[in-house]
Scaffold this active site. Structure first.
Site, PDB file in Angstrom:
ATOM      1  N   ARG A 225      -5.270   6.096  -8.623  1.00 18.35           N
ATOM      2  CA  ARG A 225      -4.825   7.497  -8.684  1.00 18.35           C
ATOM      3  C   ARG A 225      -4.749   7.997 -10.120  1.00 18.35           C
ATOM      4  NH1 ARG A 225       0.384   7.375  -4.767  1.00 18.35           N
ATOM      5  NH2 ARG A 225       0.460   9.604  -5.311  1.00 18.35           N
TER       6      ARG A 225
ATOM      7  N   ILE B 227       0.877  -1.174   0.000  1.00 21.87           N
ATOM      8  CA  ILE B 227       0.000   0.000   0.000  1.00 21.87           C
ATOM      9  C   ILE B 227       0.910   1.219   0.000  1.00 21.87           C
ATOM     10  CG2 ILE B 227      -1.816   1.280   1.209  1.00 21.87           C
ATOM     11  CD1 ILE B 227      -2.700  -1.228   2.555  1.00 21.87           C
ATOM     12  N   ASP B 228       0.613   2.202  -0.829  1.00 26.37           N
ATOM     13  CA  ASP B 228       1.416   3.422  -0.867  1.00 26.37           C
ATOM     14  C   ASP B 228       1.518   4.016   0.536  1.00 26.37           C
ATOM     15  OD1 ASP B 228       1.685   3.182  -3.597  1.00 26.37           O
ATOM     16  OD2 ASP B 228       0.076   4.601  -4.058  1.00 26.37           O
ATOM     17  N   MET B 229       2.636   4.657   0.827  1.00 28.14           N
ATOM     18  CA  MET B 229       2.875   5.196   2.160  1.00 28.14           C
ATOM     19  C   MET B 229       1.740   6.107   2.619  1.00 28.14           C
ATOM     20  SD  MET B 229       6.088   7.462   3.609  1.00 28.14           S
ATOM     21  CE  MET B 229       5.569   8.965   2.767  1.00 28.14           C
TER      22      MET B 229
END
Length: 311
Positions: free
Chosen positions: A224, A119-121
């Site tokens: 995104r 998961i992206d930070m």
């Protein structure tokens, strides 16, 4: 610091990976990966070749978790699910990373436990982790075979009222001179991608829409870039929807908190991993307990933000 160093003295010459296997109880593959990450040091310098002969004094680097008290939302004997906060890495990206979700995972279930997806930070929400190697192999395979389903929530810029799908192909960017986007839509060379979107609520004052996102493929930054492509990027996105200069300043760690709000529309990426559906002996549906709708408090007033505006 989760990574610590210990000294060892080796009396007889031995291949590095064999020494690690015997000393730490690792498999050959685990020992080779341990060494290839630079976790054996000779005279203070990392050694990366598993087949090298080593003798005398060496140092080895180990990961020792330092948890901060995050408890699993759900766990059984095979796997667990955490609520990852925004701003926390899943894995340490260097040996100097002070804290990541791996600290919580290993503290809860031991050295064989591991996160099974990324998961992206800045994305918050559900993180699935295995408790043992057999579970890790099975769950990673389930992601690859697309038998694990995920849903997300996002606060998107602007007004959206009807459900829609985006199937634009995605290509990883190989040149950051023109754009800082990690991926972009490319009809010729991009990989097939598919996301369904369902608008849930529109906040007129903030000019923002709470939207449910259902990815059918797992491309990097898929949700995104798909929302950016339809001109409704996720508020707080530091990369998609901002100017080249604003994104560069963010990536170079020279952007002030005030600039972050104005240039990107919120103080964090407003994307949240909301649910997981998987099968492991039985069928599981796990949903986040976070009130993500309330995260609109991080959105900057629409009349003061430059995010997603034509430059």
């Amino acid at each position: 610091m989760p990574f610590v160093k210990e000294k060892f003295t080796i009396d007889e010459p031995i291949k590095a990976f064999v020494y690690v296997m015997r000393t730490l109880g690792y498999t050959q593959g685990e020992a080779q990966r341990h060494i290839s990450k630079g976790r054996i040091l000779i005279n203070g310098e990392s050694m990366y070749r598993p087949g090298n002969i080593i003798q005398g004094e060496i140092e080895m680097v180990f990961f020792r978790p330092e948890p901060q008290g995050e408890k699993p939302l759900f766990h059984n004997k095979d796997f667990m699910v955490f609520e990852k906060p925004s701003g926390v890495l899943v894995h340490p990206n260097t040996m100097s990373t002070p804290y990541s979700m791996l600290d919580e995972i290993r503290a809860h279930a031991g050295d064989d436990a591991n996160a099974v997806h990324r998961i992206d930070m800045e994305t918050s929400g559900l993180l699935l982790a295995s408790k043992h190697k057999e579970a890790e192999t099975f769950l990673k395979g389930s992601f690859e075979n697309k038998t694990i389903k995920k849903s997300y929530l996002a606060w998107a810029d602007g007004k959206l009222t009807e459900p829609f799908s985006v199937t634009e192909p995605i290509l990883v960017n190989g040149n950051y001179d023109v754009t800082k986007h990690k991926v972009f839509v490319d009809q010729i060379h991009g990989k097939p991608s598919h996301t369904d979107f369902i608008p849930l609520k529109y906040d007129e004052k903030l000019d923002a829409t709470l939207i449910a996102c259902y990815p059918h493929t797992g491309r990097t930054h898929q949700i995104r870039i798909h929302l950016f492509h339809v001109k409704h990027p996720i508020l707080g996105d530091p990369i998609y929807g901002a100017t080249f200069e604003a994104t560069s300043n963010y990536l170079d760690f020279i952007q002030t908190p005030e600039e972050r709000l104005v240039e990107h529309g919120a103080s964090r990426l407003l994307l949240h991993a909301q649910s997981l559906t998987l099968e492991y002996g039985a069928r599981f549906y796990i949903e986040s307990k976070v009130d993500f709708e309330a995260m609109k408090k991080y959105i900057h007033p629409k009349e003061e933000r430059r995010f997603n505006r034509e430059q």
